[in-house]
Scaffold this active site. Structure first.
Site, PDB file in Angstrom:
ATOM      1  N   ASP A  71      46.281  36.970  64.627  1.00  0.00           N
ATOM      2  CA  ASP A  71      47.693  37.334  64.746  1.00  0.00           C
ATOM      3  C   ASP A  71      47.901  38.826  64.973  1.00  0.00           C
ATOM      4  O   ASP A  71      46.966  39.631  64.858  1.00  0.00           O
ATOM      5  CB  ASP A  71      48.463  36.873  63.491  1.00  0.00           C
ATOM      6  CG  ASP A  71      47.695  37.124  62.204  1.00  0.00           C
ATOM      7  OD1 ASP A  71      46.808  37.999  62.203  1.00  0.00           O
ATOM      8  OD2 ASP A  71      47.971  36.453  61.200  1.00  0.00           O
ATOM      9  N   ASN A 140      51.765  31.870  49.824  1.00  0.00           N
ATOM     10  CA  ASN A 140      52.576  30.684  50.115  1.00  0.00           C
ATOM     11  C   ASN A 140      51.815  29.646  50.943  1.00  0.00           C
ATOM     12  O   ASN A 140      52.403  28.691  51.428  1.00  0.00           O
ATOM     13  CB  ASN A 140      53.865  31.092  50.839  1.00  0.00           C
ATOM     14  CG  ASN A 140      53.597  31.703  52.213  1.00  0.00           C
ATOM     15  OD1 ASN A 140      52.444  31.838  52.626  1.00  0.00           O
ATOM     16  ND2 ASN A 140      54.650  32.073  52.905  1.00  0.00           N
ATOM     17  N   HIS A 142      50.210  30.210  53.817  1.00  0.00           N
ATOM     18  CA  HIS A 142      50.139  30.392  55.268  1.00  0.00           C
ATOM     19  C   HIS A 142      48.711  30.701  55.704  1.00  0.00           C
ATOM     20  O   HIS A 142      47.929  31.286  54.954  1.00  0.00           O
ATOM     21  CB  HIS A 142      51.147  31.434  55.782  1.00  0.00           C
ATOM     22  CG  HIS A 142      50.842  32.862  55.467  1.00  0.00           C
ATOM     23  ND1 HIS A 142      51.820  33.819  55.333  1.00  0.00           N
ATOM     24  CD2 HIS A 142      49.685  33.532  55.267  1.00  0.00           C
ATOM     25  CE1 HIS A 142      51.277  34.988  55.078  1.00  0.00           C
ATOM     26  NE2 HIS A 142      49.983  34.842  55.030  1.00  0.00           N
ATOM     27  N   GLU A 147      53.701  29.856  58.772  1.00  0.00           N
ATOM     28  CA  GLU A 147      54.415  29.865  57.498  1.00  0.00           C
ATOM     29  C   GLU A 147      54.868  28.457  57.102  1.00  0.00           C
ATOM     30  O   GLU A 147      55.073  27.603  57.985  1.00  0.00           O
ATOM     31  CB  GLU A 147      55.668  30.751  57.629  1.00  0.00           C
ATOM     32  CG  GLU A 147      55.385  32.201  57.981  1.00  0.00           C
ATOM     33  CD  GLU A 147      55.035  33.053  56.775  1.00  0.00           C
ATOM     34  OE1 GLU A 147      54.382  32.559  55.831  1.00  0.00           O
ATOM     35  OE2 GLU A 147      55.429  34.226  56.770  1.00  0.00           O
TER      36      GLU A 147
HETATM   37  P1  PGA Z   1      45.618  39.307  52.155  1.00  0.00           P
HETATM   38  O1  PGA Z   1      46.467  38.466  53.203  1.00  0.00           O
HETATM   39  O2  PGA Z   1      44.185  39.116  52.499  1.00  0.00           O
HETATM   40  O3  PGA Z   1      46.068  40.735  52.366  1.00  0.00           O
HETATM   41  O4  PGA Z   1      45.964  38.779  50.802  1.00  0.00           O
HETATM   42  C1  PGA Z   1      46.088  37.169  53.488  1.00  0.00           C
HETATM   43  C2  PGA Z   1      47.101  36.491  54.350  1.00  0.00           C
HETATM   44  O5  PGA Z   1      48.307  36.752  54.204  1.00  0.00           O
HETATM   45  O6  PGA Z   1      46.703  35.647  55.168  1.00  0.00           O
END
Ligand code: PGA
Length: 247
Positions: A71, A140, A142, A147
């Site tokens: 992304d 959450n 994702h 999402e």
């Molecule tokens: P993080 O993000 O590794 O900074 O916790 C993970 C994500 O949101 O996919």
């Protein structure tokens, strides 16, 4: 209950990162021209650091490897310190012998976003498809920036980030207003087409999402739960992230 995913629980973040790096390096050793799907975020930082060390010590060679990132923020230029282009250069690419033309990230600045997303899908396909996809996970559930929602995208597209995600991401920006509200992300179909998937999670904050990923129903409200449908997923967790998994 029967769990279809392979789960590796490591003592702490350090050993989780090392295990993940070993799996990525092992994949590259088996197939020099591996196509890697890569993730950004705090979680894979330790894995990238370990892969850089392995490269520097001659243990792994990235000269034929191709990469596709999951992304990128919408309308953030590649040289912006918070862009994922910048993150990948700083934390991984500039330290290894990957060829610039083999690196791919969605372009959040593209004039025609729809065309950009279509071309990204085509480029993945033309490369032969993702051999090994590395994933993080949001609190959450994702994956990429897919999402929780009523329905999920199959292909790469422009998505609205949830309030929760915007808040979590704000830790890297100086004000709430600067946090992008949209991002380009590969779709769920793109992720699930990868031949092998490893998902990294560390810390108590991820424990609920991991429990729902492994033990919950497959639901669009927890996008990571769709990984239950994939035949070759390995979760690499530290003890805190694994703490709510029930046997
Ligand atoms: P993080 O993000 O590794 O900074 O916790 C993970 C994500 O949101 O996919």
């Amino acid at each position: 209950m029967v769990k279809l995913m392979r789960i590796i629980v490591e003592e702490d973040y350090q050993s989780m990162s090392k295990k993940a790096a070993l799996l990525v390096a092992g994949q590259v050793l088996l197939k020099a021209d591996t196509v890697l799907g890569l993730a950004t975020g705090s979680t894979p930082l330790g894995m990238y650091k370990e892969l850089v060390r392995m490269y520097q010590e001659g243990e792994v060679d990235f000269s034929a490897v191709k990469t596709f990132n999951l992304d990128e923020y919408y309308l953030l230029p590649p040289d912006d310190l918070q862009s994922y282009h910048y993150f990948m250069q700083e934390n991984f690419f500039k330290h290894i012998n990957i060829r610039a033309e083999n690196i791919h990230l969605p372009d959040g600045m593209a004039a025609d976003i729809e065309e950009e997303c279509m071309q990204y899908e085509k480029a993945i396909e033309a490369s032969g498809g993702i051999d090994l996809q590395v994933l993080g996970i949001g609190e959450n559930g994702h994956i990429g920036f897919n999402e929780p929602a009523e329905s999920l995208n199959v292909y790469t597209g422009l998505v609205n980030l949830t309030e929760e995600t915007i808040k979590v991401n704000s830790r890297f920006f100086s004000s709430m207003e600067e946090v992008p509200q949209k991002a380009l992300t590969v779709g769920m179909g793109t992720i699930l087409k990868a031949r092998r998937i490893i998902l990294l999670a560390s810390g108590e904050k991820k424990a609920k999402a991991i429990r729902d990923t492994v033990c919950g129903q497959v639901t669009t409200q927890v996008p990571s739960s769709f990984l239950q449908l994939h035949p070759d997923v390995t979760l690499i967790l530290d003890q805190a992230a694994a703490s709510l998994i029930v046997d």
